[in-house]
Design a protein around this motif. Sequence first.
Motif, PDB file in Angstrom:
ATOM      1  N   SER A  17     -34.748 -51.789  25.098  1.00  0.00           N
ATOM      2  CA  SER A  17     -33.957 -50.775  24.409  1.00  0.00           C
ATOM      3  C   SER A  17     -32.612 -51.367  23.995  1.00  0.00           C
ATOM      4  O   SER A  17     -31.992 -52.118  24.756  1.00  0.00           O
ATOM      5  CB  SER A  17     -33.746 -49.553  25.299  1.00  0.00           C
TER       6      SER A  17
ATOM      7  N   HIS B 248     -35.554 -43.258  18.482  1.00  0.00           N
ATOM      8  CA  HIS B 248     -36.417 -44.445  18.454  1.00  0.00           C
ATOM      9  C   HIS B 248     -36.737 -44.847  17.015  1.00  0.00           C
ATOM     10  O   HIS B 248     -36.698 -44.023  16.100  1.00  0.00           O
ATOM     11  CB  HIS B 248     -37.716 -44.178  19.212  1.00  0.00           C
TER      12      HIS B 248
ATOM     13  N   TRP C  58     -34.625 -46.471  21.761  1.00  0.00           N
ATOM     14  CA  TRP C  58     -35.513 -46.583  22.904  1.00  0.00           C
ATOM     15  C   TRP C  58     -36.837 -47.247  22.512  1.00  0.00           C
ATOM     16  O   TRP C  58     -37.405 -46.954  21.465  1.00  0.00           O
ATOM     17  CB  TRP C  58     -35.815 -45.206  23.485  1.00  0.00           C
TER      18      TRP C  58
ATOM     19  N   SER D  16     -37.360 -44.795  28.059  1.00  0.00           N
ATOM     20  CA  SER D  16     -36.495 -43.767  28.647  1.00  0.00           C
ATOM     21  C   SER D  16     -37.074 -43.294  29.979  1.00  0.00           C
ATOM     22  O   SER D  16     -36.319 -42.881  30.873  1.00  0.00           O
ATOM     23  CB  SER D  16     -36.314 -42.597  27.684  1.00  0.00           C
TER      24      SER D  16
ATOM     25  N   ASP E 101     -37.382 -38.583  24.075  1.00  0.00           N
ATOM     26  CA  ASP E 101     -36.668 -39.308  25.120  1.00  0.00           C
ATOM     27  C   ASP E 101     -35.688 -38.393  25.846  1.00  0.00           C
ATOM     28  O   ASP E 101     -35.415 -38.577  27.038  1.00  0.00           O
ATOM     29  CB  ASP E 101     -35.926 -40.502  24.512  1.00  0.00           C
TER      30      ASP E 101
END
Length: 417
Positions: A66, A86, A128, A143, A362
């Motif tokens: 990430s 994301h 993420w 996450s 997330d």
Amino acid sequence: MHKNANITIDGPRLNEDIAFTSRFGATPRGGIRRLALSAEDRLVRDWLATHGEALGCSITVDTMGSQFLRLEGSDPTLPPLMMGSHLDTQPTGGRYDGIYGVLGGLAVLRAFRAAGYVPRHSIELANWTNEEGARFAPAMTASGVFSGVFTLEQAYGLADRDGVRLGDALLAIGYKGDEPCGAHPLAAYFELHIEQGPVLENEGKTIGVVTGVQGMRWFDVTLTGQEAHAGTTPMELRRDALLAAARLMVLAADVAAAHGPDAKTTIGIIDASPGSRNVVPGEVRMTLDLRHPDDAVIDQMEADFRTQAAEIARRAHIELSIEESWGSPSVPFDLACIGMVRDAAAKAGLSHRDIISGAGHDAAYMARICPTAMIFIPCRDGLSHNEAEYAEPEDIVAGANVLMRAIMAADEHFDPA
């Protein structure tokens, strides 16, 4: 720190970023195929890092890959406020799901930098890894590790359909970072997203003030019968796994209907074996997705499906296995953060309503470890996970401005523990 009510998002630049990044994994039908940790994912990650560096952000990559872009605040003793989503997509994904949250967050950082606005808290933007779960199941993997739901070892061991493991894929694209995943204190987390449903559009609302995420469970279902010749085996003597699977598909729809308008069931994948037109299928593997805002209702949906599926299998002389592969309980968001989103929309004169998220995000995992809220904008026809996914440019800008104002409110609200 100085307050500036005139700070606003650069709308044309944000919409240009969405159009430009859609090139990374572009499909002929105008969507994006950018599976997690693919070559295309590496390209868009590199693009994000370049633009973060241009803003003077420090950039950290953790052991789950990430990315965190950090704009320093005036008080280094305060934990950062985080925005995020994301950049990976479904195999036939659109230009907005997840992507909008990252690029909208980038637009907030850009607006702060352009206005000379220095908040007390540092402001971070997260991209993420493997939110979609399209390549490596389950979804929201990074996450999940960050919030302690999964271990790093579990995540690294996830394999795609070609047998490539997530840990090896991180190394292959050069995004296995050094910071231990989760070793990252936060004051609060905000996520901007398209609704992925039709409610806001149908009601003519610009902003969805997300109060939480509904519960969801994934199951792997296996039906084992007996392969047989299609021309010589009488119908009444067959142990047809695919016919039994068809009845389970109808059952899934019936279970949803029995539990009210908020209940949802989906059979997303069916794999019948041996896959010959003149052989009765001897085995079927399928997936089942159950969702509802109330976990107690999901419990009952699961129980009903299991009981009735067992009876269908018994009558068809089929062996049945139903294994839960992943689950996420319903998640209420932080009341203070929800209020910041609601106030930001109201002060901007934007029509808005409270809404429950029907999809996983997330934010559902981040809410376990810090105050969290989400912001929705409408998407055309409610379409998502689809190449035709679309959001109006003015709604895109409106949502990003609400995110920015919510972050500014959070900067005033949150103090050290």
